[in-house]
Motif scaffolding. Structure first.
Motif, PDB file in Angstrom:
ATOM      1  N   MET C  23       1.320  -9.050  -7.684  1.00 43.09           N
ATOM      2  CA  MET C  23       0.929  -7.849  -7.500  1.00 43.09           C
ATOM      3  C   MET C  23       0.847  -8.487  -9.310  1.00 43.09           C
ATOM      4  O   MET C  23       1.498  -8.687 -10.061  1.00 43.09           O
ATOM      5  CB  MET C  23       2.066  -6.957  -8.146  1.00 43.09           C
ATOM      6  N   GLU C  24       0.562  -7.689  -9.925  1.00 46.36           N
ATOM      7  CA  GLU C  24      -0.191  -8.288 -11.327  1.00 46.36           C
ATOM      8  C   GLU C  24       0.870  -6.253 -12.441  1.00 46.36           C
ATOM      9  O   GLU C  24       1.579  -6.559 -13.342  1.00 46.36           O
ATOM     10  CB  GLU C  24      -1.858  -7.314 -11.339  1.00 46.36           C
ATOM     11  N   VAL C  25       0.474  -5.554 -11.834  1.00 42.94           N
ATOM     12  CA  VAL C  25       1.733  -4.125 -12.138  1.00 42.94           C
ATOM     13  C   VAL C  25       2.477  -3.521 -11.046  1.00 42.94           C
ATOM     14  O   VAL C  25       2.067  -3.763  -9.648  1.00 42.94           O
ATOM     15  CB  VAL C  25       1.034  -3.171 -12.078  1.00 42.94           C
ATOM     16  N   ALA C 147      -2.224  -3.408  -8.396  1.00 40.81           N
ATOM     17  CA  ALA C 147      -0.967  -3.135  -8.444  1.00 40.81           C
ATOM     18  C   ALA C 147      -0.037  -1.832  -7.348  1.00 40.81           C
ATOM     19  O   ALA C 147      -0.414  -1.633  -6.628  1.00 40.81           O
ATOM     20  CB  ALA C 147      -1.401  -1.340  -9.133  1.00 40.81           C
ATOM     21  N   GLY C 148       1.100  -2.432  -6.989  1.00 48.16           N
ATOM     22  CA  GLY C 148       1.809  -1.533  -6.053  1.00 48.16           C
ATOM     23  C   GLY C 148       2.928  -0.135  -6.607  1.00 48.16           C
ATOM     24  O   GLY C 148       3.433  -0.629  -8.106  1.00 48.16           O
ATOM     25  N   ILE C 149       2.706   0.557  -6.079  1.00 44.80           N
ATOM     26  CA  ILE C 149       4.002   1.437  -6.199  1.00 44.80           C
ATOM     27  C   ILE C 149       4.921   1.460  -5.243  1.00 44.80           C
ATOM     28  O   ILE C 149       4.994   1.523  -4.146  1.00 44.80           O
ATOM     29  CB  ILE C 149       4.178   2.960  -6.553  1.00 44.80           C
ATOM     30  N   LEU C 174      -6.636   6.950  -7.065  1.00 41.62           N
ATOM     31  CA  LEU C 174      -7.390   7.364  -8.272  1.00 41.62           C
ATOM     32  C   LEU C 174      -7.791   6.029  -8.731  1.00 41.62           C
ATOM     33  O   LEU C 174      -9.050   5.601  -9.143  1.00 41.62           O
ATOM     34  CB  LEU C 174      -6.558   8.041  -9.360  1.00 41.62           C
ATOM     35  N   THR C 175      -6.623   4.881  -8.224  1.00 43.37           N
ATOM     36  CA  THR C 175      -7.558   3.848  -8.695  1.00 43.37           C
ATOM     37  C   THR C 175      -7.458   2.895  -8.136  1.00 43.37           C
ATOM     38  O   THR C 175      -8.117   1.615  -8.601  1.00 43.37           O
ATOM     39  CB  THR C 175      -6.285   2.625  -9.606  1.00 43.37           C
ATOM     40  N   GLY C 176      -7.715   3.242  -6.898  1.00 43.56           N
ATOM     41  CA  GLY C 176      -8.297   2.396  -5.023  1.00 43.56           C
ATOM     42  C   GLY C 176      -7.040   1.228  -5.297  1.00 43.56           C
ATOM     43  O   GLY C 176      -7.416   0.260  -4.574  1.00 43.56           O
ATOM     44  N   ASN C 177      -6.035   1.334  -5.563  1.00 41.76           N
ATOM     45  CA  ASN C 177      -4.786   0.687  -5.809  1.00 41.76           C
ATOM     46  C   ASN C 177      -4.310   0.771  -4.007  1.00 41.76           C
ATOM     47  O   ASN C 177      -3.205   1.468  -3.957  1.00 41.76           O
ATOM     48  CB  ASN C 177      -4.185   0.619  -6.603  1.00 41.76           C
ATOM     49  N   ILE C 178      -5.088   0.654  -3.515  1.00 45.56           N
ATOM     50  CA  ILE C 178      -4.306   1.125  -1.921  1.00 45.56           C
ATOM     51  C   ILE C 178      -5.092  -0.038  -1.126  1.00 45.56           C
ATOM     52  O   ILE C 178      -6.385   0.223  -1.330  1.00 45.56           O
ATOM     53  CB  ILE C 178      -3.815   2.215  -1.716  1.00 45.56           C
ATOM     54  N   GLY C 179      -4.890  -0.008   0.553  1.00 40.64           N
ATOM     55  CA  GLY C 179      -5.625  -0.797   1.524  1.00 40.64           C
ATOM     56  C   GLY C 179      -6.479  -2.205   1.053  1.00 40.64           C
ATOM     57  O   GLY C 179      -7.247  -2.700   1.666  1.00 40.64           O
ATOM     58  N   GLU C 181      -4.977  -6.736  -0.315  1.00 46.35           N
ATOM     59  CA  GLU C 181      -3.512  -7.619  -0.554  1.00 46.35           C
ATOM     60  C   GLU C 181      -3.142  -7.278  -1.800  1.00 46.35           C
ATOM     61  O   GLU C 181      -3.178  -7.013  -2.596  1.00 46.35           O
ATOM     62  CB  GLU C 181      -3.824  -8.510  -0.207  1.00 46.35           C
ATOM     63  N   SER C 182      -1.580  -7.366  -1.963  1.00 43.00           N
ATOM     64  CA  SER C 182      -0.618  -6.600  -2.942  1.00 43.00           C
ATOM     65  C   SER C 182      -1.039  -5.601  -3.727  1.00 43.00           C
ATOM     66  O   SER C 182      -0.775  -5.550  -5.407  1.00 43.00           O
ATOM     67  CB  SER C 182      -1.134  -7.621  -4.090  1.00 43.00           C
ATOM     68  N   THR C 183      -1.993  -4.763  -3.280  1.00 44.93           N
ATOM     69  CA  THR C 183      -2.191  -3.088  -3.904  1.00 44.93           C
ATOM     70  C   THR C 183      -1.596  -2.188  -2.599  1.00 44.93           C
ATOM     71  O   THR C 183      -2.145  -2.907  -1.474  1.00 44.93           O
ATOM     72  CB  THR C 183      -2.809  -3.128  -4.712  1.00 44.93           C
ATOM     73  N   GLY C 184      -0.794  -1.250  -3.369  1.00 45.49           N
ATOM     74  CA  GLY C 184      -1.157  -0.498  -1.883  1.00 45.49           C
ATOM     75  C   GLY C 184       0.922   0.547  -2.743  1.00 45.49           C
ATOM     76  O   GLY C 184       1.034   0.473  -3.992  1.00 45.49           O
ATOM     77  N   VAL C 185       1.068   1.562  -2.020  1.00 41.04           N
ATOM     78  CA  VAL C 185       2.127   2.759  -1.959  1.00 41.04           C
ATOM     79  C   VAL C 185       3.630   2.463  -0.979  1.00 41.04           C
ATOM     80  O   VAL C 185       3.510   1.957   0.067  1.00 41.04           O
ATOM     81  CB  VAL C 185       1.431   3.875  -1.565  1.00 41.04           C
ATOM     82  N   ASN C 186       4.513   1.861  -1.532  1.00 38.92           N
ATOM     83  CA  ASN C 186       5.436   1.275  -0.522  1.00 38.92           C
ATOM     84  C   ASN C 186       6.716   2.180  -0.689  1.00 38.92           C
ATOM     85  O   ASN C 186       7.399   1.719  -1.969  1.00 38.92           O
ATOM     86  CB  ASN C 186       5.596  -0.154  -1.351  1.00 38.92           C
ATOM     87  N   PRO C 187       7.232   3.063   0.030  1.00 38.91           N
ATOM     88  CA  PRO C 187       8.489   3.663  -0.037  1.00 38.91           C
ATOM     89  C   PRO C 187       9.090   2.070   0.539  1.00 38.91           C
ATOM     90  O   PRO C 187       9.230   1.880   2.164  1.00 38.91           O
ATOM     91  CB  PRO C 187       8.290   5.105   1.464  1.00 38.91           C
TER      92      PRO C 187
END
Lengths: 592, 347, 536
Positions: C23-25, C147-149, C174-179, C181-187
């Motif tokens: 991930m970058e962010v 970017a990952g949250i 909004l940013t398309g940061n999902i779906g 590799e190395s970007t998504g939403v992570n509980p």
């Protein structure tokens, strides 16, 4: 009355220690106090100047009257009055205080490039340097040369790194210029740490602007916008003068955003070192600037590709940098006219030990050792016999009296197992035990090893232990071979230059003085009578008058005897300190 | 960019930046190391991995030297072997030879090297570092006399854990790795340093005298604390878990936290419930399984009969397995007939 | 997790832990990752060493702040305002992913209007986070397409917890940061097998595999599989069972491996409720505070004493192996369940745990491909739909299960309880590094107890000075529901006006004072915010 008078007081560390500041103050107040006409005072200038080499004769004071220079030695503040009265106002130099022949002889065979302005200019006054053609070199570089041309001049001059390894400076700059990186650095290595060496200190104290000018030229050549001077915190005077000089250079526009309106930006920061010898090693130095513990890392990659903060970095030693403005101003041919085929120019040495004229000298490469010791150094103290010369400090080796006609240059010294090194030169006489000399240096490197790699960390400790037992009479058959074996392995297997050269004093002393080692081990004797544990003291009955001086001097109460009758030394109580030997006026104490 | 490099006569193409050591390992050529760790930046301190490279007069450390095109490497000449032996002897000359009682004996790289090089006598015997003060922290035994200053612990603490609790102090022979001002260690106690230590310098305090290799079984399983699910290996002697480690070849790369590595003591805790309990007159009494299970079945069936299945609820556990959770909800849904089943995801 | 499922169609961590280093962010909000998920924090540090930028939003100066480019110390309970503010800046600066929004989302225009009012100035007033930090965070997150949250209970344990999750999802959408590799939403899951317990259907509204109880087709499917009629209506959530017990509608409770007395909010209320039950069965390894209230206690096994599988936070099904024999007559939870089921007239015939997993795979396609043999060396991440399927490293590679991702407008609402003159401090609770949850395991580890065996409340130095409270002094922390005595730890970790108590210590149980107000949708209690008073 004289028209134009300049007073120069030596205010290097040596001069300061001898009272230079007080002498200068005396000149200042007395000149004011004295009834000297105002217009004359205007013409008269007082200067503090850097070291001119012969520290043994400090405080040295030069009085230049209408261009005629008179040099005084051993000046104390209470002597100033007479100099002012007789020489400055009277026009008659004080003959008995002037330097003698040895002072002139000391300078005769020297060639001063790096030190040429040391001792004549005021290091705290940028105008003084500028008055001596200072900052003309960068003017020339910035107004008429491309970086490549600068590098070409350096390569042509044949200048090699004065820090010890002797790597060609132009080649190093070229490699860094060609290395890709968004940011490049130039670092001045002023972490002088060899015991007895004070070349870099004297240069910075005496002529800091030459170093700064050298750095600016280097920065221009490699394309660096930031520079560091890594200097020991134990050099407060050098740090102070360098700080003043950097500030002045910045104010004059020689450092900063837009040097000579070329758009070129370069500035220098001072980084204080904490006095670790290993931080003179360039990768350890970089680590230290980065805020890490000063431990070297393996090369390659070399700093020119991957240096400070991972960026291409050139690290040059103080003396190397101080040469540069002169090379630019006077041309590479002028520089390379001095020296030998592969070692060009001059080299500054700190001449110490058992030589009469100890001090700082600058000689052309290729001069013989004999010239240095007997002509410049004035020969051995107390007319003792020269035994050897240790060059290159703890990384170097010794050169025996039989090899005195050797040329002092990188190749010749390497051929006999020593090195030029950073410029330490210690003269040893017949009283110096060579095992002890090796032990002295090993004790130093053992302490200064950073602890990172095994051969250096533990190996130097073991070398020292073996040397120590030899000097204590506990040496064993096979110890010399073990020293040789371990030394060789430490040299081969250590990570950095410190470990790779630490065994040199051992190997070199074994090579030339093996019989001294053997005497220690087999006969339990120290031929030089320097190893305390191997000495026995006894009183020669025939000479002893029973004065009791030795008894009073003995700290161990090992001497007994009645007044006016021969005394005796109790061997078991004797701690072999030699006090009785020194105190006896009748040569009745025998040491063997 | 790929580089062709030849090691001991065998050639391999490796990407730029690959070290000689890494290339050798790709070729299954064994080079001894102590300070090198594949997940940490190279250190180059132990000097055991030295090799000869054609064109370079001095031996170089393979762990720090990047492979370059056309490089020819020899890993095991008599000279190299001899140097390695000297280095090992030097290390051992400053090491307490107390493998007999050392917690890490049998799991010690230094011991293994000494064995491989057959070092018994030591030409360089001399003074050893002696440290009498014991680090008072409750987790890590730090026996700095056994430390060979390979720097792995310093690097793992900084690079992997981001803590930097320890560093090199002093110089030369007296160099030592310790917390600031030589105080007792006060850190996250992840034990990453213990995991990478190649000697007996670092060990778990709670491992002490519980068992080394003999009679110890290793069982790979998953940590039961947070949801990260780190791979752990339980070291079992008799019926007791005596140590927890983590294999480096799994996704968590051998890294654990204080709970995963040192939080296993509860397993053997004497407070563990060992018999079913039934409360009678406000007091628990031990009962047999048969009696207890019959009682549970009876009461649940009664309540279901009189109040309906939805008067019964079940809470399952995030600490139980998938299989147990599946069976639990199935028992409630199919056995009781209610969907009153939940677990602690929200808490 | 349910809220996340409502948006994307699946409620788990979308990336795998290994991907973090790419991930970058990394945007960490409401997660004290270094202490609650230390080994995941190691991956984040690895990414940091490779140049990743880290954003931390947390009311406390948590350890990950050391690595952060931006640290936003927000007031507890103001996450929505902050997240909407970041979205506002991303939109204003044109950093949103128009292509992704156009192709894969719906409801953008309406949602866009909803964040218009969240200007950095306004958000600064609500959250206490400096305007420039909001902008900086927005530029970092919005400026990256890798970017990952990451979030945990700091997001969910609020009355507005499900809206918090929506606000997070909006940012990723909004940013398309999902779906990818190395970007998504992570509980990040707080307990070793929360993921597995949820997957297995230990939730009142879904069968195994998140299949809705109230869907008649699903009901028919499970009736077929299990051979009995099943209840058509959703059951009670854990947080509803306690009130139901209190009211007397729930008569019996069977608790397996849980300790609600310590872990549920408002302890006094929980104890009363459990006491009112006709019959309480607790199956556990220790006589916990909850077990002490039981009619029957069944001794069971810990993880080291049984075979089975756990599913970790990245959906990876991993093998748990038996290493030691349980103490005395203690039995594995599975064997106890089978015995009880037998006596309930519903015998379940499994001869091994693996048979249970295989049946689980038959009722839920996502596990269909997993066998013990396949996960012998390393686990497999679901979905793994057949025996050849390699498992799924990150979710939504081929699109979203529900087709388009909805933007869901959410607005900031203050927490259920706000500070007053009488209760001027905000209490937030959580874990520390050394202890775990109710402490039934870690508090029985001598080394941990000697290092971190004492409860404490974190108090900002300025508050300490104002109230004359020194470090280590015993003080009283009280809410409208109860009070505890606890030692003060003076630290910059909490900002002025906020106090923090770790939840692990029964002798000063934080949940005596926490609020049992629940999120309106998913019924998670608001552990993270309640109003308290602090006195000597």
């Amino acid at each position: 009355m004289n028209k134009n008078v300049t007073v120069q007081v030596c205010m290097g560390t040596g001069g300061m220690a001898a009272g230079g500041a007080e002498v200068l103050a005396a000149f200042e107040s007395l000149m004011k106090e004295k009834d000297i006409p105002a217009e004359f005072r205007r013409e008269c200038s007082l200067h503090k100047v850097g070291c001119r080499g012969l520290c043994a004769k400090d405080v040295l004071v030069d009085i230049i009257v209408d261009g005629t220079r008179t040099t005084y030695q051993y000046i104390k503040p209470d002597m100033v009055q007479r100099i002012i009265d007789e020489h400055i106002t009277g026009g008659n130099p004080v003959a008995e205080w002037q330097v003698a022949d040895d002072y002139h002889k000391f300078h005769e065979k020297q060639v001063k490039v790096v030190l040429s302005d040391c001792g004549t200019i005021d290091p705290e006054d940028i105008d003084s340097y500028r008055g001596a053609e200072g900052y003309q070199a960068i003017r020339k570089v910035f107004t008429s040369m491309s970086p490549e041309e600068v590098i070409e001049v350096m390569k042509k001059s044949g200048l090699r790194g004065r820090g010890g390894a002797g790597f060609p400076t132009g080649v190093k700059w070229e490699a860094c210029r060609k290395a890709s990186g968004d940011q490049k650095y130039i670092i001045c290595n002023a972490d002088e740490g060899d015991p007895g060496a004070f070349m870099d200190r004297a240069v910075i104290e005496g002529n800091p602007h030459a170093v700064i000018e050298g750095m600016v030229i280097g920065a221009y050549a490699i394309g660096a916008s930031k520079g560091y001077v890594y200097i020991r915190a134990e050099y407060p005077l050098a740090v102070e003068r360098l700080t003043i000089a950097i500030k002045a250079a910045r104010e004059c526009g020689f450092l900063g955003e837009n040097i000579f309106d070329t758009g070129f930006a370069f500035d220098i920061k001072i980084k204080l070192g904490a006095g670790a010898f290993v931080c003179g090693e360039e990768t350890a130095l970089i680590a230290s600037i980065e805020g890490q513990r000063g431990m070297p890392r393996a090369k390659p990659p070399f700093p020119v590709h991957n240096g400070l903060w991972g960026r291409p970095t050139v690290i040059n030693n103080v003396e190397t940098l101080a040469n540069i403005p002169y090379i630019i101003k006077r041309g590479p041919e002028w520089f390379s006219a001095y020296g030998t085929e592969k070692s060009k120019g001059t080299k500054v040495f700190a001449l110490t030990g058992k030589v009469k004229n100890t001090g700082l000298i600058e000689v052309p490469m290729g001069i013989t050792l004999r010239e240095i010791i007997y002509d410049i150094g004035g020969g051995i103290e107390n007319n003792k016999k020269l035994k050897a010369v240790q060059t290159g400090g703890p990384s170097g080796g010794c050169i025996t009296d039989e090899m005195l006609d050797i040329n002092v240059d990188y190749e010749s010294l390497a051929r006999v197992g020593s090195i030029v090194g950073s410029g330490g030169m210690i003269v040893l006489d017949e009283d110096d035990c060579m095992v002890n000399v090796a032990k002295y240096f090993l004790n130093f490197t053992r302490d200064e090893s950073c602890g990172k790699c095994v051969p250096c960390r533990i190996g130097t400790k073991r070398l020292l232990e073996i040397l120590d037992r030899i000097t204590k009479g506990l040496g064993r058959e096979g110890d010399i071979e073990l020293l040789e074996k371990l030394s060789g392995d430490i040299k081969s297997a250590s990570l950095c230059g410190l470990g790779q050269t630490a065994p040199n004093p051992v190997l070199s002393t074994i090579k030339y003085f093996r019989e001294e080692y053997e005497a220690h081990i087999r006969e339990k004797k120290c031929p030089s009578k320097a190893c305390r544990d191997l000495l026995t003291y006894s009183i020669l009955k025939d000479f002893c008058v029973g004065c009791g001086a030795c008894m009073r001097a003995c700290p161990a109460a090992a001497i007994t005897g009645e007044k006016k009758k021969p005394h005796t030394i109790n061997d078991e109580a004797c701690i072999k300190c030699g006090s009785c030997f020194d105190v006896c006026k009748f040569k009745a104490v025998n040491r063997e | 960019m790929m580089m062709k490099i030849t090691i001991d006569g065998k050639s391999i193409e490796v990407p730029q930046g690959t070290t000689v050591l890494e290339a050798a390992r790709m070729l299954d050529i064994a080079i001894p190391t102590l300070c090198h760790h594949p997940k940490l930046t190279p250190f180059g301190g132990c000097r055991l991995c030295i090799v000869e490279i054609k064109g370079i007069p001095r031996p170089v450390t393979s762990c720090t030297t990047p492979a370059s095109e056309g490089m020819e490497v020899t890993t095991s000449t008599p000279r190299i072997k001899d140097l390695r032996k000297t280095v090992l002897e030097l290390i051992l000359s400053d090491h307490p030879n107390d493998c007999m009682v050392c917690e890490r004996a049998g799991d010690c790289t230094l011991q293994e090297m000494a064995y491989a090089y057959g070092i018994r006598e030591n030409r360089f015997a001399g003074e050893r570092r002696i440290y009498t003060k014991r680090d008072g922290n409750p987790f890590l035994e730090r026996d700095m006399e056994k430390c060979i200053l390979c720097g792995r612990c310093v690097k793992v603490c900084d690079e992997v854990q981001g803590v930097g609790a320890i560093d090199f102090t002093y110089r030369g022979f007296q160099s030592k790795i310790c917390p600031p001002y030589e105080e007792d260690l006060d850190c996250e106690f992840c034990g990453q340093c213990v995991a990478v230590c190649p000697t007996g310098a670092l060990a778990g305090k709670m491992w002490s005298h519980k068992g080394r290799q003999k009679g110890v079984r290793e069982v790979d399983t998953i940590c039961s604390y947070c949801g990260t699910g780190c791979n752990i290996t339980l070291h079992v002697k008799g019926n007791e878990v005596i140590r927890v480690t983590s294999r480096e070849d799994t996704w968590n790369e051998g890294w654990l936290c204080v709970k995963g590595r040192f939080g296993y003591q509860f397993i053997n805790n004497p407070d563990r419930l060992a018999k079913p309990l039934i409360k009678r007159d406000g007091k628990f009494e031990e009962a047999s399984w048969d009696e207890t299970l019959e009682y549970v079945g009876k009461r649940l069936n009664e309540i279901k009969a009189s109040h309906g299945p939805d008067a019964i609820g079940g809470l399952s556990s995030a600490r139980c397995t998938n299989e147990e959770n599946y069976a639990f909800q199935k028992m409630l849904r199919a056995g009781v007939g209610t969907n009153n089943v939940d677990h602690c995801a929200r808490l | 997790m349910a809220s996340l499922a409502a948006i994307f169609g699946s409620g788990a961590m979308t990336n795998s832990i290994r991907e973090i280093e790419g991930m970058e962010v990394i945007f960490i909000i409401g997660s004290n990752t270094k202490e609650t998920h230390p080994v995941i924090a190691n991956r984040m540090i690895k990414a940091y060493r490779k140049g990743a930028k880290i954003i931390v939003a947390d009311p406390r100066r948590v350890p990950m702040v050391r690595f952060a480019d931006v640290f936003m110390s927000l007031k507890p309970g103001t996450d929505i305002a902050l997240l909407n503010g970041i979205a506002h800046v991303i939109l204003k600066e044109g950093l949103h992913n128009e292509e992704f929004i156009g192709e894969k989302t719906e409801g953008f225009e309406e949602w866009k209007k909803s964040v218009e009012e969240y200007t950095p100035e306004k958000v600064e007033r609500i959250t206490g986070v400096a305007k420039k930090d909001i902008v900086k965070a927005a530029r970092l997150y919005g400026g990256s397409r890798k970017a990952g949250i990451f979030y945990t209970m700091g997001i969910t344990q609020h009355t507005c917890g499900s809206d918090n999750v929506r606000a997070i999802a909006n940012l990723a959408t909004l940013t398309g940061n999902i779906g990818r590799e190395s970007t998504g939403v992570n509980p990040l899951r707080g307990q070793n097998n929360v993921q597995g317990a949820s997957d297995a259907g230990c939730m009142p509204n879904v069968y195994p595999g998140y299949q809705l109880v109230e869907n008649p087709e699903v009901q028919a499917k499970f009736e077929g599989a299990w051979g009995v009629p099943l209840s058509p209506k959703a059951g009670l959530k854990a947080t509803e069972m306690i009130p139901a017990a209190h009211e007397g509608t729930l008569k019996a409770l069977y608790i397996m491996g849980e300790n609600p007395v310590i872990t549920d909010p408002n302890t006094h209320h929980t104890v009363e409720a459990l006491k009112k039950l006709d019959f309480l069965v607790v199956q556990d390894i220790f006589l916990t505070e909850t077990a002490a209230l039981a009619d029957v206690v069944l001794p069971s096994t810990c993880f080291a004493e049984k075979d089975g599988t756990f599913a970790n936070t990245e959906r990876k099904v991993q093998r748990v192996r038996k290493a030691v024999e349980p103490p005395g007559e203690a039995r594995s939870d599975l064997s106890i369940i089978l015995e009880v089921a037998q006596r309930l007239g519903y015998p379940m015939k499994y001869t091994s745990p693996e048979e249970v997993l295989l049946e689980f795979g038959q009722v839920w396609q996502n596990l269909a491909g997993i066998t013990y043999q396949r996960i012998e060396k390393e686990g497999i991440q679901w979905p793994c739909t057949d025996r050849e399927h390699p498992g799924t490293q990150y979710l939504f590679k081929g699109g979203f299960p529900k087709g388009k991702v909805p933007f869901s407008p959410v607005s900031y609402t203050p927490p259920a309880e706000v500070v007053s003159d009488e209760y001027p401090f905000i209490l937030t609770t959580g874990r520390n590094l050394y202890q775990y949850h109710s402490g039934s395991m870690t508090r029985r580890v001598d080394a941990i107890e000697s290092h971190a065996g004492e409860p404490y409340v974190e108090l900002n130095p300025s508050d300490g000075e104002r109230l004359g409270i020194g470090d280590g002094e015993e003080i009283r922390v009280a809410s409208r529901r109860g009070d505890i005595k606890i030692k003060a730890r003076i630290t910059q970790r909490v900002s002025s006006g906020t106090v923090f108590i770790p939840m692990h210590y029964r002798e000063a149980a934080a949940n005596v004072i926490t609020n049992d107000a629940l999120d309106k949708k998913v019924k998670i209690p608001e552990y993270k915010v309640c109003a308290v008073q602090v006195s000597k």
